[in-house]
Design an enzyme around this catalytic site. Structure first.
Site, short mmCIF file in Angstrom:
data_model
loop_
_atom_site.label_atom_id
_atom_site.label_comp_id
_atom_site.label_asym_id
_atom_site.label_seq_id
_atom_site.Cartn_x
_atom_site.Cartn_y
_atom_site.Cartn_z
N THR A 127 -20.82 -21.80 -10.95
CA THR A 127 -21.44 -21.17 -9.95
C THR A 127 -22.83 -22.16 -9.65
OG1 THR A 127 -20.65 -18.99 -10.76
CG2 THR A 127 -22.48 -18.96 -9.25
N GLU A 156 -15.42 -19.72 -8.84
CA GLU A 156 -14.56 -18.75 -9.60
C GLU A 156 -15.28 -17.18 -9.53
OE1 GLU A 156 -12.23 -16.99 -10.99
OE2 GLU A 156 -11.54 -18.69 -12.17
N LYS A 256 -22.24 2.60 -10.99
CA LYS A 256 -22.29 3.56 -12.14
C LYS A 256 -23.76 3.31 -12.68
CE LYS A 256 -20.41 5.87 -15.65
NZ LYS A 256 -19.74 7.21 -15.44
N CYS A 265 -23.48 -13.90 -15.97
CA CYS A 265 -23.45 -14.10 -14.56
C CYS A 265 -24.47 -13.50 -13.68
CB CYS A 265 -22.18 -13.92 -13.99
SG CYS A 265 -20.96 -14.99 -14.52
N LYS A 268 -28.34 -14.26 -13.94
CA LYS A 268 -28.97 -15.67 -13.89
C LYS A 268 -28.47 -16.07 -12.24
CE LYS A 268 -25.14 -18.79 -14.74
NZ LYS A 268 -24.46 -19.35 -13.50
N LYS A 325 -20.35 -5.90 -21.95
CA LYS A 325 -19.29 -4.96 -21.37
C LYS A 325 -18.23 -4.80 -22.24
CE LYS A 325 -16.67 -6.91 -17.85
NZ LYS A 325 -16.32 -7.17 -16.41
N1 LIG Z 1 -18.11 -16.14 -17.51
C1 LIG Z 1 -17.94 -15.62 -16.28
O1 LIG Z 1 -17.44 -14.58 -16.28
C2 LIG Z 1 -17.98 -16.47 -15.09
C3 LIG Z 1 -17.27 -16.01 -14.05
C4 LIG Z 1 -17.44 -16.67 -12.70
C5 LIG Z 1 -18.20 -17.93 -12.84
N2 LIG Z 1 -18.85 -18.42 -13.97
C6 LIG Z 1 -19.50 -19.64 -13.75
O2 LIG Z 1 -18.80 -20.63 -14.49
C7 LIG Z 1 -19.76 -21.58 -15.21
C8 LIG Z 1 -19.23 -21.79 -16.49
O3 LIG Z 1 -19.40 -20.43 -16.92
P1 LIG Z 1 -18.98 -20.04 -18.43
O4 LIG Z 1 -19.11 -18.53 -18.92
O5 LIG Z 1 -17.40 -20.43 -18.68
O6 LIG Z 1 -19.78 -21.10 -19.47
P2 LIG Z 1 -19.61 -21.24 -20.97
O7 LIG Z 1 -21.05 -21.50 -21.62
O8 LIG Z 1 -18.58 -20.20 -21.75
O9 LIG Z 1 -18.70 -22.54 -21.06
C9 LIG Z 1 -19.26 -23.90 -20.73
C10 LIG Z 1 -18.84 -24.93 -21.73
O10 LIG Z 1 -18.93 -26.16 -21.04
C11 LIG Z 1 -19.24 -27.06 -22.06
N3 LIG Z 1 -20.01 -28.29 -21.41
C12 LIG Z 1 -21.26 -28.16 -20.94
N4 LIG Z 1 -21.60 -29.20 -20.31
C13 LIG Z 1 -20.61 -30.05 -20.41
C14 LIG Z 1 -20.49 -31.38 -20.25
N5 LIG Z 1 -21.26 -32.21 -19.46
N6 LIG Z 1 -19.35 -32.13 -20.72
C15 LIG Z 1 -18.48 -31.40 -21.33
N7 LIG Z 1 -18.36 -30.09 -21.74
C16 LIG Z 1 -19.70 -29.52 -21.20
C17 LIG Z 1 -20.08 -26.34 -23.07
O11 LIG Z 1 -19.80 -26.71 -24.43
C18 LIG Z 1 -19.16 -24.93 -22.86
O12 LIG Z 1 -18.20 -24.93 -23.86
C19 LIG Z 1 -21.03 -21.29 -15.11
O13 LIG Z 1 -21.67 -21.64 -13.63
C20 LIG Z 1 -20.92 -19.66 -14.49
O14 LIG Z 1 -21.95 -19.09 -13.85
C21 LIG Z 1 -18.74 -17.61 -14.96
#
Ligand SMILES: NC(=O)c1ccc[n+]([C@@H]2O[C@H](COP(=O)([O-])OP(=O)(O)OC[C@H]3O[C@@H](n4cnc5c(N)ncnc54)[C@H](O)[C@@H]3O)[C@@H](O)[C@H]2O)c1
Length: 439
Positions: A127, A156, A256, A265, A268, A325
């Site tokens: 995102t 996503e 709710k 998410c 931020k 959650k």
């Molecule tokens: N978690 C959610 O529910 C969700 C849902 C939709 C969208 N998003 C978005 O998706 C993105 C990822 O979220 P997440 O929750 O999966 O994050 P996360 O912190 O769980 O995972 C990110 C991973 O990327 C790795 N990483 C970071 N920089 C890197 C690089 N340059 N090279 C290799 N690996 C690297 C980290 O080590 C980590 O394992 C964010 O932008 C978030 O806002 C998250």
């Protein structure tokens, strides 16, 4: 296996989004190489061990590994050379003062420029604030001017706790690009012709994701604002929300009242959108109000306890729930963690319990003691606070809780307990905006 063409896909980031996308794409039949610089995580994933709690994830991981369609790597050099499409799924944090931090994302773009020799399409699945995909395209050209790549914004939308289900069956597919063929190829990866697909320019795709999260956050803050008024006038917010939600223009989800939104998410992304608006000279008043209301909701429990107990100092408080959650293990920006911190700051002893928390997690504030279950947490407590609505907490034996407690106060920060059951156990129930039922 579906009839869609099998693609060679590189994924950067094996967190929630990267891992869930990797296993789901491998399940469809694509070959997926996943790169994460967290060596411990990569090692565990290659052995079939998942760190996060998500239904069906371990089984799908095992399936992908067994089929030889999914591998995890600690370097881009190893993971990306074969990939035709690379998806960036790294974290994109927002600093409350400075705004969005795209360092990791740009470093991932660097990995693609250097090592993904065969990549034709670069997908941003993280995102990001509107305008980021263009910056990624410019960064790629700066690092590797000799060849072009088509950038596709493909946000996503899954919800944690049901991430695999949402990824396998999304409500919509959004793909934005200047290259419509590339957008169609990315949408086609999922082979879901019956899922509504929105094809757009890059900025609109990026904005669709951020605006969706901002809307959900604002909806929660809206109902929390109404809950405060309900408390004042003696109305019951749950009845009000039920009546409102029956109107399809409003809808019942995210309506709710409680201790506010959290997780990795909504907070931020809302802050990132505010920063983006301000950088373009617009003050987004609805969004800033949603943030302010959420902050007041987080303070509500400690203020209420201080008022009811005289002060927090020296009081033992049992906290039910720490994750943001139920059905996840995610503590990032969790309202329950914020409440624990505020109670400790006020001088209380906090004994917390959460089915997904086992101790040692860096997010847990110093001083919080962990108990094995709710009954142990309640031992000697002046008050019990429900902060995460795990099923295990709604099914508690409240007479047993009352026997364990020293005080009688139960604060239901998620409006999920039955006030009648609590009162029948000779305890005092306080919900959020449940004016008439709170008694
Ligand atoms: N978690 C959610 O529910 C969700 C849902 C939709 C969208 N998003 C978005 O998706 C993105 C990822 O979220 P997440 O929750 O999966 O994050 P996360 O912190 O769980 O995972 C990110 C991973 O990327 C790795 N990483 C970071 N920089 C890197 C690089 N340059 N090279 C290799 N690996 C690297 C980290 O080590 C980590 O394992 C964010 O932008 C978030 O806002 C998250």
């Amino acid at each position: 296996m579906t009839e869609s063409r099998k693609q060679k896909i590189g994924i950067i980031g094996a967190g929630y989004v990267g891992l869930v996308n990797a296993v789901c794409l491998a399940e469809i039949g694509h070959r997926v190489w996943c790169f994460d610089y967290d060596a411990g995580k990569v090692e565990r994933l290659n052995s079939g061990v998942v760190d996060i709690l998500e239904p069906d994830l371990p089984e799908l991981l095992a399936g992908g590994l067994d089929a030889g369609r999914l591998t995890f790597h600690t370097t881009a050099e190893e993971a990306l050379p074969e990939a035709e499409i690379v998806m960036i799924c790294v974290d994109t944090p927002t600093d409350p003062q400075i705004g969005p931090d795209l360092t990791r994302l740009m470093s991932a773009v660097g990995s693609v420029a250097e090592h993904a020799e065969r990549a034709e399409i670069l997908v941003l699945r993280s995102t990001v604030p509107p305008g980021t995909s263009i910056l990624a395209e410019e960064e790629f050209s700066r690092l590797n001017g000799s060849r072009g790549i088509s950038v596709v914004s493909h946000p996503e939308f899954f919800q944690e706790g049901r991430a695999v289900e949402d990824c396998r069956r999304p409500l919509r597919i959004v793909v934005g690009s200047r290259d419509k063929d590339a957008a169609a190829r990315v949408a086609g990866l999922w082979n879901m012709p019956d899922v509504p697909t929105v094809v757009s320019d890059l900025e609109s795709a990026e904005m669709t994701k951020q605006a969706s999260n901002a809307f959900l956050a604002a909806k929660i803050s809206f109902i929390n604002d109404i809950a405060r008024i309900c408390d004042a006038v003696g109305a019951d917010i749950d009845t009000v929300a039920e009546g409102m939600g029956l109107d399809p223009r409003i809808g019942s989800r995210y309506l709710k009242a409680g201790v506010g939104f959290g997780g990795s998410c909504l907070p931020k992304d809302l802050r990132a959108l505010v920063a983006s608006a301000r950088s373009h000279g617009w003050e987004p008043r609805t969004l800033t109000a949603a943030i302010e209301v959420n902050e007041t909701q987080r303070r509500l429990v400690s203020e209420l306890l201080a008022e009811r107990l005289g002060s927090l100092s020296g009081k033992t408080i049992a906290l039910l729930g720490l994750v943001f959650k139920p059905d996840t293990s995610d503590l990032r920006d969790s309202p329950a963690v914020a409440i624990a911190g505020l109670l400790i700051e006020g001088g209380a002893t906090v004994v917390a319990t959460d089915p997904a928390v086992h101790g040692g997690e860096p997010e847990i504030p110093v001083g919080v003691r962990l108990a094995d279950d709710a009954y142990s947490a309640a031992a000697g407590a002046m008050a019990v606070v429900l902060a995460t609505e795990w099923d295990a907490f709604t099914a508690l034996d409240w007479s047993r809780m009352a026997d364990a407690m020293e005080g009688t106060l139960v604060v239901d920060g998620r409006n999920t307990l039955d006030p009648v059951i609590i009162r029948d156990a000779d305890l005092d129930y306080v919900g959020i905006g449940r004016g008439t039922v709170a008694g």
